[in-house]
Design a protein around this motif. Structure first.
Motif, PDB file in Angstrom:
ATOM      1  N   LYS A  17       0.839  -1.194   0.000  1.00 26.73           N
ATOM      2  CA  LYS A  17       0.000   0.000   0.000  1.00 26.73           C
ATOM      3  C   LYS A  17       0.874   1.244   0.000  1.00 26.73           C
ATOM      4  O   LYS A  17       1.720   1.405   0.884  1.00 26.73           O
ATOM      5  N   LYS A  18       0.651   2.087  -1.009  1.00 26.43           N
ATOM      6  CA  LYS A  18       1.384   3.337  -1.119  1.00 26.43           C
ATOM      7  C   LYS A  18       0.415   4.507  -1.032  1.00 26.43           C
ATOM      8  O   LYS A  18      -0.684   4.458  -1.575  1.00 26.43           O
ATOM      9  N   PHE A  19       0.842   5.540  -0.336  1.00 25.74           N
ATOM     10  CA  PHE A  19       0.114   6.800  -0.284  1.00 25.74           C
ATOM     11  C   PHE A  19       1.035   7.855  -0.902  1.00 25.74           C
ATOM     12  O   PHE A  19       1.986   8.317  -0.258  1.00 25.74           O
ATOM     13  N   ASP A  20       0.784   8.167  -2.169  1.00 28.71           N
ATOM     14  CA  ASP A  20       1.692   9.035  -2.934  1.00 28.71           C
ATOM     15  C   ASP A  20       3.090   8.412  -2.930  1.00 28.71           C
ATOM     16  O   ASP A  20       3.259   7.295  -3.381  1.00 28.71           O
ATOM     17  N   ASP A  21       4.085   9.115  -2.368  1.00 30.45           N
ATOM     18  CA  ASP A  21       5.456   8.605  -2.369  1.00 30.45           C
ATOM     19  C   ASP A  21       5.786   7.778  -1.130  1.00 30.45           C
ATOM     20  O   ASP A  21       6.906   7.265  -1.004  1.00 30.45           O
ATOM     21  N   THR A  31       5.392   4.506   1.216  1.00 35.38           N
ATOM     22  CA  THR A  31       4.991   3.099   1.195  1.00 35.38           C
ATOM     23  C   THR A  31       4.682   2.656   2.619  1.00 35.38           C
ATOM     24  O   THR A  31       5.589   2.502   3.440  1.00 35.38           O
ATOM     25  N   THR A  42      -2.311  -1.304  -3.273  1.00 40.50           N
ATOM     26  CA  THR A  42      -1.693  -0.772  -4.481  1.00 40.50           C
ATOM     27  C   THR A  42      -1.183  -1.914  -5.348  1.00 40.50           C
ATOM     28  O   THR A  42      -1.269  -1.874  -6.578  1.00 40.50           O
TER      29      THR A  42
END
Length: 281
Positions: A9-13, A15, A54
């Motif tokens: 799972k990534k939130f923008d840049d 991880t 992701t």
């Protein structure tokens, strides 16, 4: 059986969870342990489909879990950190509302409510409004609500957060009763002694990555069964020994003015040695 395959799972840049691979057996009490930001809650949220991965996937008994896979999702229930209940409802009303969400017959709702509130030791408080319940009672009620649909898997995200010691031990007993019913339990907690007391196996997470998976007893033995805590100018230092005689011999060799004590090694020691030292560095 639950399988996490390259779960990411990534939130923008950033991880939050990084290619996590885990297999959790049916009926197992499994603990996810890590410091703040390690990815525990994010992992729980992806298993429950509150968050979508992701990359990677979650499998239950070989079937992929998605938001549309109602048969797979019905096998699990989640108990979140937050009190997600109407504060103006009684316990009976909370349980009835949950049953109606799943189109359960009224007779079944009443029977299940009686059984679950009795199981959790809440039956005498069933007409009390939620806002007047103690924190421990609210947590127990959330577990009863989660059990309403007979799930095979319970996801517990910090279920004893904010509880006093007595209420926490009561919750432990409730969770042990659940495990005896062959329900798979996945627990996240900051109380390492809780995981040591309850879990069959635990996973240490660090910055979203899996560090180690093993039983609490094996992780403790990897350090040594006995610990000597010694007060030094740099703070407390702990040394670990495989047998008690070696620990006592070390104590005997210390300066007579030294402040030191002998104790059994805990899972928290294993966590601090593997994860805490990385954080300090």
């Amino acid at each position: 059986m639950i399988e996490l395959q390259n779960l990411t799972k990534k939130f923008d840049d950033f991880t939050a969870v990084d290619h996590l691979n885990l297999t959790i057996n049916t009926g197992e009490f499994f603990g996810l342990l890590g410091s703040n930001g390690a990815g525990k809650t994010t992992t729980i949220s992806m298993i429950s489909t509150v968050l979508l991965p992701t990359e990677g996937e979650v499998l239950i008994d070989g079937g992929k879990v998605t938001r549309k896979s109602s048969a797979q999702k019905r096998k699990l229930s989640i108990v979140t950190q937050e009190y997600s209940m109407r504060q103006d409802m009684t316990m009976d009303e909370v349980m009835e509302y949950q049953g109606r969400l799943y189109y359960m017959p009224r007779k079944v709702i009443r029977r299940k409510t009686d059984e679950l509130l009795e199981f959790a030791g809440l039956i005498d408080y069933r007409r009390r409004i939620v806002r007047h319940l103690s924190g421990g009672m609210k947590r127990k009620l959330m577990i009863c609500r989660a059990l309403m649909t007979d799930p095979g898997i319970i996801l517990l995200d910090e279920p004893t957060a904010g509880m006093d010691a007595f209420a926490r031990r009561q919750m432990w007993e409730l969770l042990r009763k659940l495990q005896r019913q062959n329900i798979t339990i996945i627990l996240t907690t900051h109380y390492i002694e809780e995981a040591e007391a309850l879990c069959d196996r635990v996973a240490f997470l660090h910055k979203g990555k899996l560090d180690v998976v093993d039983t609490p007893s094996n992780l403790i033995l990897s350090l040594g069964k006995y610990a000597v805590d010694e007060a030094t100018d740099e703070g407390q230092k702990s040394r670990f020994f495989s047998d008690r005689r070696a620990a006592i011999d070390y104590l005997d060799g210390l300066d007579p003015d030294a402040t030191a004590s002998l104790r059994r090694t805990t899972l928290e020691d294993a966590f601090v040695e593997r994860i805490g030292n990385r954080i300090r560095r």
